[in-house]
Design a protein around this motif. Structure first.
Motif, PDB file in Angstrom:
ATOM      1  N   ARG A  74       0.832  -1.205   0.000  1.00  0.00           N
ATOM      2  CA  ARG A  74       0.000   0.000   0.000  1.00  0.00           C
ATOM      3  C   ARG A  74       0.863   1.250   0.000  1.00  0.00           C
ATOM      4  O   ARG A  74       1.594   1.515   0.953  1.00  0.00           O
ATOM      5  N   CYS A  75       0.769   2.011  -1.063  1.00  0.00           N
ATOM      6  CA  CYS A  75       1.531   3.244  -1.187  1.00  0.00           C
ATOM      7  C   CYS A  75       1.203   4.171  -0.015  1.00  0.00           C
ATOM      8  O   CYS A  75       0.040   4.364   0.351  1.00  0.00           O
ATOM      9  N   ALA A  76       2.267   4.721   0.592  1.00  0.00           N
ATOM     10  CA  ALA A  76       2.083   5.562   1.781  1.00  0.00           C
ATOM     11  C   ALA A  76       1.395   6.891   1.449  1.00  0.00           C
ATOM     12  O   ALA A  76       1.022   7.627   2.355  1.00  0.00           O
ATOM     13  N   HIS A  77       1.217   7.215   0.152  1.00  0.00           N
ATOM     14  CA  HIS A  77       0.472   8.422  -0.176  1.00  0.00           C
ATOM     15  C   HIS A  77      -1.010   8.204   0.116  1.00  0.00           C
ATOM     16  O   HIS A  77      -1.514   8.597   1.150  1.00  0.00           O
ATOM     17  N   ARG A  78      -1.709   7.489  -0.792  1.00  0.00           N
ATOM     18  CA  ARG A  78      -3.119   7.249  -0.524  1.00  0.00           C
ATOM     19  C   ARG A  78      -3.518   5.801  -0.794  1.00  0.00           C
ATOM     20  O   ARG A  78      -4.666   5.509  -1.083  1.00  0.00           O
ATOM     21  N   GLY A  79      -2.556   4.898  -0.680  1.00  0.00           N
ATOM     22  CA  GLY A  79      -2.894   3.486  -0.548  1.00  0.00           C
ATOM     23  C   GLY A  79      -3.068   2.672  -1.803  1.00  0.00           C
ATOM     24  O   GLY A  79      -3.516   1.528  -1.732  1.00  0.00           O
ATOM     25  N   SER A  80      -2.733   3.202  -2.965  1.00  0.00           N
ATOM     26  CA  SER A  80      -2.801   2.312  -4.129  1.00  0.00           C
ATOM     27  C   SER A  80      -1.675   1.280  -4.005  1.00  0.00           C
ATOM     28  O   SER A  80      -0.712   1.480  -3.273  1.00  0.00           O
ATOM     29  N   THR A  81      -1.823   0.190  -4.731  1.00  0.00           N
ATOM     30  CA  THR A  81      -0.796  -0.843  -4.571  1.00  0.00           C
ATOM     31  C   THR A  81       0.388  -0.625  -5.512  1.00  0.00           C
ATOM     32  O   THR A  81       0.203  -0.288  -6.693  1.00  0.00           O
ATOM     33  N   ARG A  93       7.940   3.504  -8.747  1.00  0.00           N
ATOM     34  CA  ARG A  93       7.068   4.673  -8.820  1.00  0.00           C
ATOM     35  C   ARG A  93       5.606   4.220  -8.825  1.00  0.00           C
ATOM     36  O   ARG A  93       5.196   3.393  -9.642  1.00  0.00           O
ATOM     37  N   CYS A  94       4.828   4.743  -7.873  1.00  0.00           N
ATOM     38  CA  CYS A  94       3.417   4.388  -7.766  1.00  0.00           C
ATOM     39  C   CYS A  94       2.666   4.873  -9.003  1.00  0.00           C
ATOM     40  O   CYS A  94       2.899   5.978  -9.504  1.00  0.00           O
ATOM     41  N   CYS A  95       1.737   4.029  -9.486  1.00  0.00           N
ATOM     42  CA  CYS A  95       1.018   4.361 -10.725  1.00  0.00           C
ATOM     43  C   CYS A  95       0.016   5.503 -10.522  1.00  0.00           C
ATOM     44  O   CYS A  95      -0.400   6.139 -11.481  1.00  0.00           O
ATOM     45  N   TYR A  96      -0.391   5.784  -9.267  1.00  0.00           N
ATOM     46  CA  TYR A  96      -1.531   6.686  -9.066  1.00  0.00           C
ATOM     47  C   TYR A  96      -1.135   8.158  -9.185  1.00  0.00           C
ATOM     48  O   TYR A  96      -1.657   8.889 -10.013  1.00  0.00           O
ATOM     49  N   HIS A  97      -0.155   8.588  -8.366  1.00  0.00           N
ATOM     50  CA  HIS A  97       0.283   9.988  -8.437  1.00  0.00           C
ATOM     51  C   HIS A  97       1.787  10.107  -8.614  1.00  0.00           C
ATOM     52  O   HIS A  97       2.355  11.184  -8.465  1.00  0.00           O
ATOM     53  N   GLY A  98       2.404   8.936  -8.869  1.00  0.00           N
ATOM     54  CA  GLY A  98       3.803   8.971  -9.279  1.00  0.00           C
ATOM     55  C   GLY A  98       4.830   9.150  -8.188  1.00  0.00           C
ATOM     56  O   GLY A  98       5.988   9.459  -8.487  1.00  0.00           O
ATOM     57  N   TRP A  99       4.442   8.994  -6.936  1.00  0.00           N
ATOM     58  CA  TRP A  99       5.471   9.115  -5.900  1.00  0.00           C
ATOM     59  C   TRP A  99       6.501   8.010  -6.109  1.00  0.00           C
ATOM     60  O   TRP A  99       6.140   6.857  -6.360  1.00  0.00           O
ATOM     61  N   LEU A 100       7.772   8.395  -5.978  1.00  0.00           N
ATOM     62  CA  LEU A 100       8.867   7.452  -6.244  1.00  0.00           C
ATOM     63  C   LEU A 100       9.510   7.042  -4.921  1.00  0.00           C
ATOM     64  O   LEU A 100       9.938   7.886  -4.137  1.00  0.00           O
TER      65      LEU A 100
HETATM   66  S1  FES Z   1      -1.429   6.550  -3.982  1.00  0.00           S
HETATM   67 FE1  FES Z   1       0.627   6.221  -4.569  1.00  0.00          FE
HETATM   68  S2  FES Z   1       1.234   8.126  -5.350  1.00  0.00           S
HETATM   69 FE2  FES Z   1      -0.794   8.467  -4.703  1.00  0.00          FE
END
Ligand code: FES
Ligand SMILES: [Fe+2]
Length: 393
Positions: A74-81, A93-100
């Motif tokens: 779970r991405c620490a931003h908003r939880g996408s995988t 890099r998370c697919c949702y908002h690109g946090w690396l």
């Molecule tokens: S949920 Fe991963 S970057 Fe936003």
């Protein structure tokens, strides 16, 4: 009147403290003091891979600079995988908002934020340490202050000319699929249960091993500083005695000489029983070989066929370790057991595990953990030898 009928029998129960592996459980915390294999070296790559170990779902990858990483999904931003993430030079890099995220969970970029995220160092993606050895990726899921060195084993360190180390993730030995749907301890206990060999493997499965293994052995069980050791003695040609030593070693090592070849000397391979969760496990193996693919060729065959090629009727007709162990249920019901003297290895192993749980409860270190280089080499006794009858007496 009939007696001993199944009517009104009590509901069975299992020993949670020995079997359950989740975080916060006694065994889960004991096992979290050790390194466990989570994949073959090649499994850590540019494609994020879902792995499960000790009840925790994780993502394994390898960044562009070659560093393996194991992170909470779970991405620490908003939880996408992060399973849908893209692996780059510096991390995933998370697919949702690109946090690396890098392999230690540092946030390197927040592309939707001004300046790439001025406060990005305040957030951390949960991660676990990983190290590679013997063709396997090992992970440490325990308390950081208690992280031991990744151990070395003499049988995988001292190679003869022409030998090299190969790793395998198929369930060698037991036959069966790579993922085995029962509790890990059912399999581990099987290693110190030498009496099932002549029965299950000698007659039921139809002589799976070398003919010698069909004889009921004379057995000595011994508790070692590492776990439990079983010495099986069988008559051999020329008045000699075939001595076979198998071991279980903390945390989940299965140290078993290959029963399909009469090869004498130090054990060839080590198997790690990896608890995926409470009712599934898999096995990783590393061993000395002289040709590529040799480990996989050691797999059991039933009625001349690979396990996967057997029909349902053939599985019933030729049961092997997979059938016997999954047949005990997802987690065997210890309250319904009737242990006998031939279960001496199982009894000793359970007591050994209790002593290790006790060590953790009292704040001591468990067996086989080392924090300085010299102690991180573990010497094993497992192997096969032909000995004189006098030595075996
Ligand atoms: S949920 Fe991963 S970057 Fe936003
Ligand atoms: Fe077996």
């Amino acid at each position: 009147m009939d007696s001993g009928t199944a009517y009104g029998r009590p509901q069975g129960s299992y020993r949670k403290e020995l079997t359950e592996v989740g975080a916060g459980t006694p065994m889960g915390e004991l096992l979290r003091r050790y390194w466990h294999p989570v994949g073959l070296t090649g499994d850590a790559c540019a494609v994020p891979r879902q792995v499960k170990i000790l009840g925790e779902n994780l993502i394994l990858f390898r960044d562009g600079s070659g560093r393996p990483g194991l992170v909470h999904p779970r991405c620490a931003h908003r939880g996408s995988t992060l399973y849908y993430g893209k692996v780059e030079e510096r991390g995933i890099r998370c697919c949702y908002h690109g946090w690396l995220w890098d392999v230690q969970g540092h946030c390197l970029e927040q592309p939707c934020e001004e300046g790439g995220g001025k406060n990005r160092e305040r957030v951390r993606q949960p991660w676990f340490p990983v190290e590679e050895r013997y063709g396997l990726v090992f992970a440490y899921l325990g308390p950081p202050a208690k992280k031991p060195l990744l151990p070395r084993y003499d049988c995988l360190e001292e190679l003869a000319p022409g030998e090299f180390i190969e790793a395998d993730d198929s369930s060698i030995g037991g036959g069966g699929p790579a993922l085995i749907p029962c509790n890990w301890l059912q399999h581990w206990e099987n290693v110190v249960d030498p009496f099932h060999v002549p029965v299950l493997h000698g007659s039921f499965s139809g002589a799976q091993f070398v003919a010698q293994m069909g004889a009921t052995p004379r057995v000595r069980f011994e508790v070692t500083p590492r776990g439990v050791k079983v010495e099986s003695l069988r008559p051999a040609d020329g008045g000699k005695v075939h001595r076979r030593v198998t071991e279980v070693v903390m945390p989940t090592l299965r140290v078993v000489p290959n029963p399909r070849v009469a090869k004498y000397g130090k054990v060839e391979s080590i198997g790690w029983v990896l608890p995926i969760d409470d009712s599934n496990f898999r096995i990783y193996v590393a061993g000395r070989v002289t040709a590529k693919g040799e480990l996989g060729r050691f797999r059991s065959r039933m009625a001349g066929k690979a396990w996967s090629a057997l029909s349902e009727e053939e599985h019933r007709e030729y049961p092997g370790d997979f059938e016997a162990q999954t047949g005990q249920g997802p987690i065997t019901l210890h309250s319904e057991e009737h242990l006998a003297p031939s279960d001496g290895g199982v009894v000793r192993l359970r007591r050994f595990l209790e002593s290790q749980l006790q060590a953790i409860a009292e704040g001591r270190d468990p067996a086989c953990v080392a924090f300085n280089g010299q102690d991180a080499l573990i010497r094993l006794d497992a192997g096969q030898a032909l000995i004189d009858a006098a030595q075996a007496a």
